[in-house]
Scaffold this motif. Structure first.
Motif, mmCIF file in Angstrom:
data_model
loop_
_atom_site.group_PDB
_atom_site.id
_atom_site.type_symbol
_atom_site.label_atom_id
_atom_site.label_comp_id
_atom_site.label_asym_id
_atom_site.label_seq_id
_atom_site.Cartn_x
_atom_site.Cartn_y
_atom_site.Cartn_z
ATOM 1 N N THR A 144 0.835 -1.189 0.000
ATOM 2 C CA THR A 144 0.000 0.000 0.000
ATOM 3 C C THR A 144 0.882 1.256 0.000
ATOM 4 O OG1 THR A 144 -0.072 0.167 2.410
ATOM 5 C CG2 THR A 144 -1.748 -1.230 1.343
ATOM 6 N N ASP A 145 0.310 2.358 -0.421
ATOM 7 C CA ASP A 145 1.059 3.612 -0.388
ATOM 8 C C ASP A 145 1.441 3.982 1.031
ATOM 9 O OD1 ASP A 145 0.782 3.717 -3.089
ATOM 10 O OD2 ASP A 145 -0.266 5.642 -3.166
ATOM 11 N N GLN A 146 0.608 3.601 1.985
ATOM 12 C CA GLN A 146 0.915 3.893 3.389
ATOM 13 C C GLN A 146 2.215 3.208 3.809
ATOM 14 O OE1 GLN A 146 -2.100 2.614 6.150
ATOM 15 N NE2 GLN A 146 -1.124 3.585 7.913
ATOM 16 N N THR A 147 2.406 1.961 3.371
ATOM 17 C CA THR A 147 3.634 1.232 3.687
ATOM 18 C C THR A 147 4.821 1.820 2.941
ATOM 19 O OG1 THR A 147 2.412 -0.809 4.110
ATOM 20 C CG2 THR A 147 4.754 -1.025 3.621
ATOM 21 N N ILE A 148 4.633 2.092 1.660
ATOM 22 C CA ILE A 148 5.719 2.632 0.839
ATOM 23 C C ILE A 148 6.187 3.980 1.371
ATOM 24 C CG2 ILE A 148 6.311 3.474 -1.473
ATOM 25 C CD1 ILE A 148 4.350 1.371 -2.593
ATOM 26 N N ASN A 149 5.248 4.771 1.866
ATOM 27 C CA ASN A 149 5.567 6.117 2.343
ATOM 28 C C ASN A 149 5.803 6.184 3.848
ATOM 29 O OD1 ASN A 149 5.308 7.192 -0.232
ATOM 30 N ND2 ASN A 149 3.129 7.638 -0.003
ATOM 31 N N GLN A 158 1.298 11.341 -8.943
ATOM 32 C CA GLN A 158 1.965 11.670 -10.199
ATOM 33 C C GLN A 158 3.141 10.740 -10.525
ATOM 34 O OE1 GLN A 158 0.442 14.067 -11.973
ATOM 35 N NE2 GLN A 158 -0.954 14.192 -10.204
ATOM 36 N N THR A 159 3.516 9.887 -9.582
ATOM 37 C CA THR A 159 4.719 9.082 -9.788
ATOM 38 C C THR A 159 4.448 7.591 -9.611
ATOM 39 O OG1 THR A 159 5.285 9.378 -7.453
ATOM 40 C CG2 THR A 159 6.263 10.920 -9.014
ATOM 41 N N ALA A 160 5.345 6.789 -10.200
ATOM 42 C CA ALA A 160 5.292 5.330 -10.048
ATOM 43 C C ALA A 160 3.892 4.790 -10.319
ATOM 44 C CB ALA A 160 5.785 4.922 -8.665
ATOM 45 N N LYS A 161 3.314 5.197 -11.422
ATOM 46 C CA LYS A 161 1.924 4.845 -11.721
ATOM 47 C C LYS A 161 1.777 3.490 -12.407
ATOM 48 C CE LYS A 161 -0.605 8.326 -13.201
ATOM 49 N NZ LYS A 161 -1.015 9.518 -13.987
ATOM 50 N N LEU A 162 2.908 2.840 -12.692
ATOM 51 C CA LEU A 162 2.861 1.553 -13.387
ATOM 52 C C LEU A 162 3.529 0.412 -12.616
ATOM 53 C CD1 LEU A 162 3.712 2.770 -17.017
ATOM 54 C CD2 LEU A 162 1.457 2.280 -16.058
ATOM 55 N N LEU A 168 -1.833 0.221 -5.506
ATOM 56 C CA LEU A 168 -2.700 1.135 -6.244
ATOM 57 C C LEU A 168 -2.725 0.784 -7.729
ATOM 58 C CD1 LEU A 168 -4.399 3.754 -5.716
ATOM 59 C CD2 LEU A 168 -2.388 5.036 -6.499
ATOM 60 N N ASN A 169 -1.647 0.190 -8.223
ATOM 61 C CA ASN A 169 -1.541 -0.166 -9.641
ATOM 62 C C ASN A 169 -1.856 -1.629 -9.925
ATOM 63 O OD1 ASN A 169 -0.461 2.434 -9.888
ATOM 64 N ND2 ASN A 169 1.652 1.690 -9.694
ATOM 65 N N ASN A 170 -1.756 -2.473 -8.917
ATOM 66 C CA ASN A 170 -1.787 -3.916 -9.154
ATOM 67 C C ASN A 170 -2.410 -4.638 -7.959
ATOM 68 O OD1 ASN A 170 -1.052 -6.620 -9.980
ATOM 69 N ND2 ASN A 170 0.768 -6.449 -8.700
#
Length: 281
Positions: A144-149, A158-162, A168-170
């Protein structure tokens, strides 16, 4: 000094194998030996002398022994991953069996299969080799973005969208490792580990998972048939490599010892205790 955790885990791994997978018959022939080969019996017996006492029992059917070996190895790998989170943080899981199309790098294979079912010509052209079901799979769930951040804001809208690592992407797990278990190597079927490895390489969309083979085969010449050469398998791991080498020394098998050392020095053969650290590399 107390034994390291990994040394204890290796000892427990062997103890579990000795419960019913590695046995010996009434003539003292270990169940991983080729009873028609004196050398195989001698080497397997010398390995057994070094890892513990085997029960006297009839040899299990090949499929049963293989399934037991897979389950024991999967448990060993799972326990090791739990202890190595500091080396490779992430939400990893270890399962016995399962198709690769459930993973992000190979999800497109389900679409290929669906197309093949509707067109015999396409089915003939594609074949079915790409429908791989490894004995053991190690997967990693997207984060999750919470873990990554957690420590610093690394990603935003705006970043790492793929990237597949980002939930969030997969929403599919990522295949981290494909492990093939071969209790013995007595037939051409053992070579299917090579073809599976090549298909994992050719059919992926994304990073290549670790591709390894674990075996209990006592004969170095048979291990060499799978270990030598590169490109399709990362490495072959033996369930008792130091014990195998000591057995060859005691039996004065200098020619076979040279072959074994060639595989070890050439980074084609390692011990089961090396596998966990290699998997978190």
């Amino acid at each position: 000094m107390a034994d390291a955790w990994l040394s204890k885990a290796r000892t427990e791994f062997h103890a579990t194998i000795l419960l019913e997978t590695l046995t010996q018959n009434t003539k003292g022939v270990p169940s991983n030996a080729d009873s028609g080969s004196r050398i195989s019996v001698d080497i397997a017996s010398a390995i057994l002398d070094r890892i513990g006492i085997a029960k006297t029992a009839g040899k299990l059917p090949g499929q049963t022994a293989g399934s037991n070996f897979e389950e024991i190895t999967a448990t060993f790998v799972r326990l090791c991953f739990e202890q190595m989170q500091h080396l490779r943080p992430g939400n990893f899981f270890v399962n016995k069996g399962g198709g690769i199309a459930q993973f992000d790098q190979y999800a497109h294979l389900d679409d290929l299969e669906a197309i093949a079912k509707t067109n015999k010509q396409i089915a003939t052209a594609l074949g079915s080799d790409y429908l791989i079901k490894p004995d053991i799979i190690v997967g990693r769930m997207p984060e999750t973005d919470q873990t990554i951040n957690r420590s610093i804001v690394l990603v935003d809208d705006q970043t790492a969208k793929l990237s597949s690592l980002r939930a969030l992407n997969n929403n599919q797990p990522i295949l981290h490792a494909s492990l093939s278990c071969k209790w013995t190597l007595r037939s051409d079927r053992a070579q299917n580990a090579r073809s599976e490895g090549l298909n994992l390489v050719r059919n992926r969309k994304g990073r290549l998972p670790h591709i390894a083979v674990i075996t209990g085969e006592p004969m170095p010449t048979r291990i060499a048939s799978l270990a030598l050469g590169t490109g399709d398998i990362d490495c072959v791991y033996h369930f008792a490599l130091p014990e195998l080498r000591d057995a060859l020394l005691d039996l004065r098998r200098e020619d076979t010892l040279e072959l074994l050392d060639t595989m070890i020095d050439g980074k084609r053969l390692r011990d089961i205790s090396d596998l966990p650290l290699d998997l978190v590399t």
